[in-house]
Write a protein that holds these residues in place. Structure first.
Motif, PDB file in Angstrom:
ATOM      1  N   LEU A   1     -25.759  45.091 -11.224  1.00  0.00           N
ATOM      2  CA  LEU A   1     -26.841  44.856 -10.271  1.00  0.00           C
ATOM      3  C   LEU A   1     -27.593  43.583 -10.616  1.00  0.00           C
ATOM      4  O   LEU A   1     -28.042  43.391 -11.740  1.00  0.00           O
ATOM      5  CB  LEU A   1     -27.796  46.051 -10.270  1.00  0.00           C
ATOM      6  CG  LEU A   1     -28.873  46.010  -9.195  1.00  0.00           C
ATOM      7  CD1 LEU A   1     -28.261  46.057  -7.796  1.00  0.00           C
ATOM      8  CD2 LEU A   1     -29.840  47.176  -9.371  1.00  0.00           C
ATOM      9  N   TYR A   2     -27.725  42.726  -9.639  1.00  0.00           N
ATOM     10  CA  TYR A   2     -28.439  41.464  -9.795  1.00  0.00           C
ATOM     11  C   TYR A   2     -29.753  41.490  -9.009  1.00  0.00           C
ATOM     12  O   TYR A   2     -30.762  40.965  -9.456  1.00  0.00           O
ATOM     13  CB  TYR A   2     -27.543  40.325  -9.300  1.00  0.00           C
ATOM     14  CG  TYR A   2     -28.110  38.956  -9.550  1.00  0.00           C
ATOM     15  CD1 TYR A   2     -27.945  38.337 -10.782  1.00  0.00           C
ATOM     16  CD2 TYR A   2     -28.816  38.284  -8.554  1.00  0.00           C
ATOM     17  CE1 TYR A   2     -28.478  37.078 -11.022  1.00  0.00           C
ATOM     18  CE2 TYR A   2     -29.345  37.035  -8.788  1.00  0.00           C
ATOM     19  CZ  TYR A   2     -29.170  36.435 -10.026  1.00  0.00           C
ATOM     20  OH  TYR A   2     -29.709  35.191 -10.266  1.00  0.00           O
ATOM     21  N   TYR A   3     -29.725  42.102  -7.835  1.00  0.00           N
ATOM     22  CA  TYR A   3     -30.904  42.180  -6.974  1.00  0.00           C
ATOM     23  C   TYR A   3     -30.843  43.468  -6.173  1.00  0.00           C
ATOM     24  O   TYR A   3     -29.791  43.830  -5.651  1.00  0.00           O
ATOM     25  CB  TYR A   3     -30.948  40.965  -6.027  1.00  0.00           C
ATOM     26  CG  TYR A   3     -32.090  40.997  -5.041  1.00  0.00           C
ATOM     27  CD1 TYR A   3     -33.368  40.611  -5.424  1.00  0.00           C
ATOM     28  CD2 TYR A   3     -31.891  41.409  -3.737  1.00  0.00           C
ATOM     29  CE1 TYR A   3     -34.428  40.638  -4.525  1.00  0.00           C
ATOM     30  CE2 TYR A   3     -32.939  41.443  -2.823  1.00  0.00           C
ATOM     31  CZ  TYR A   3     -34.204  41.055  -3.224  1.00  0.00           C
ATOM     32  OH  TYR A   3     -35.252  41.095  -2.329  1.00  0.00           O
ATOM     33  N   HIS A   4     -31.973  44.147  -6.068  1.00  0.00           N
ATOM     34  CA  HIS A   4     -32.089  45.340  -5.233  1.00  0.00           C
ATOM     35  C   HIS A   4     -33.469  45.287  -4.607  1.00  0.00           C
ATOM     36  O   HIS A   4     -34.461  45.627  -5.243  1.00  0.00           O
ATOM     37  CB  HIS A   4     -31.907  46.609  -6.074  1.00  0.00           C
ATOM     38  CG  HIS A   4     -31.964  47.871  -5.276  1.00  0.00           C
ATOM     39  ND1 HIS A   4     -32.621  48.982  -5.725  1.00  0.00           N
ATOM     40  CD2 HIS A   4     -31.465  48.199  -4.068  1.00  0.00           C
ATOM     41  CE1 HIS A   4     -32.512  49.950  -4.823  1.00  0.00           C
ATOM     42  NE2 HIS A   4     -31.817  49.485  -3.810  1.00  0.00           N
ATOM     43  N   GLY A   5     -33.535  44.782  -3.391  1.00  0.00           N
ATOM     44  CA  GLY A   5     -34.833  44.607  -2.768  1.00  0.00           C
ATOM     45  C   GLY A   5     -34.731  44.311  -1.291  1.00  0.00           C
ATOM     46  O   GLY A   5     -33.693  44.517  -0.663  1.00  0.00           O
TER      47      GLY A   5
ATOM     48  N   PRO B   1     -37.339  37.760 -11.280  1.00  0.00           N
ATOM     49  CA  PRO B   1     -38.232  38.731 -11.920  1.00  0.00           C
ATOM     50  C   PRO B   1     -38.975  39.615 -10.920  1.00  0.00           C
ATOM     51  O   PRO B   1     -39.274  40.756 -11.205  1.00  0.00           O
ATOM     52  CB  PRO B   1     -39.208  37.853 -12.708  1.00  0.00           C
ATOM     53  CG  PRO B   1     -39.149  36.516 -12.060  1.00  0.00           C
ATOM     54  CD  PRO B   1     -37.782  36.382 -11.472  1.00  0.00           C
ATOM     55  N   SER B   2     -39.251  39.087  -9.738  1.00  0.00           N
ATOM     56  CA  SER B   2     -39.988  39.854  -8.734  1.00  0.00           C
ATOM     57  C   SER B   2     -39.048  40.268  -7.614  1.00  0.00           C
ATOM     58  O   SER B   2     -38.454  39.418  -6.953  1.00  0.00           O
ATOM     59  CB  SER B   2     -41.129  39.006  -8.168  1.00  0.00           C
ATOM     60  OG  SER B   2     -41.789  39.695  -7.139  1.00  0.00           O
ATOM     61  N   GLN B   3     -38.878  41.575  -7.457  1.00  0.00           N
ATOM     62  CA  GLN B   3     -38.005  42.100  -6.405  1.00  0.00           C
ATOM     63  C   GLN B   3     -38.766  43.181  -5.650  1.00  0.00           C
ATOM     64  O   GLN B   3     -38.966  44.277  -6.149  1.00  0.00           O
ATOM     65  CB  GLN B   3     -36.714  42.657  -7.005  1.00  0.00           C
ATOM     66  CG  GLN B   3     -35.910  41.616  -7.757  1.00  0.00           C
ATOM     67  CD  GLN B   3     -34.597  42.150  -8.307  1.00  0.00           C
ATOM     68  OE1 GLN B   3     -34.172  43.252  -8.017  1.00  0.00           O
ATOM     69  NE2 GLN B   3     -33.937  41.336  -9.122  1.00  0.00           N
TER      70      GLN B   3
END
Length: 185
Positions: A134-138, A171-173
């Motif tokens: 997982l790299y991004y979940h948003g 850092p912010s998702q």
């Protein structure tokens, strides 16, 4: 409509494998057969959700832009079709044709794939790296039905660009927000 946000996951989460029916081709397709060389976007969506309807055209734009850069795109619908017939495989195929989806639109009849991914809402977006970590979940961006912000895909674009540049995950998702997945009884 129950407003639901995506579940929090950390970057040690690895994409669970699946083999699901593709409503477009009529074939059973797997994660390994659909993943991209540089990364993979998995989207839990459905037909009837106003949040998905709001972003459908941008999902197609993103896929058309990033698939040529080695990013695979996969859409999955896991909703209970007995209670939500608009989300049936037949209707999924019609929506895919209407929007000219350039990606597979898979039907998760057992809902096991949604559970394995801890999916909670539609849309629920995941970006995985080359190793399927997982790299991004948003969220796609800050636009929501009725808030008058344009649909740009800004957050997803930032994540995909950072991934392609070999940078660390953002850092912010912000979590995605939408309708809850319609679970079977």
């Amino acid at each position: 409509m129950a407003l639901t946000s995506s579940n929090e996951l950390d970057n040690t989460f690895s994409a669970p494998d699946f083999s699901l029916f593709d409503t477009i081709s009529g074939q059973v397709l797997s994660l390994n057969g659909l993943k991209g060389d540089q990364g993979t976007v998995i989207m839990f969506i459905c037909n009837h959700c106003p949040f998905v309807k709001h972003v459908n055209a941008e999902l197609v734009n993103l896929a058309n832009e990033y698939m040529g850069k080695g990013i695979g795109f996969i859409a999955i619908s896991s909703n209970d079709v007995a209670n939500y017939p608009m989300d049936s495989p037949e209707q999924m195929k019609l929506i895919a044709q209407e929007y000219s989806y350039p990606f597979a639109y898979l039907y998760d009849e057992t809902q096991e794939t949604a559970k394995a991914y801890h999916a909670a809402c539609t849309p629920d977006f995941y970006v995985f790296d080359q190793e399927l970590l997982l790299y991004y979940h948003g969220q796609l961006d800050d636009s929501r039905p009725g808030n008058d912000l344009p649909v740009t895909g800004l957050d997803m674009r930032k994540a995909l660009d950072a991934l392609l540049q070999g940078n660390s995950p953002l850092p912010s998702q912000k979590p995605s927000i939408g309708c809850n997945i319609k679970w079977k009884d």
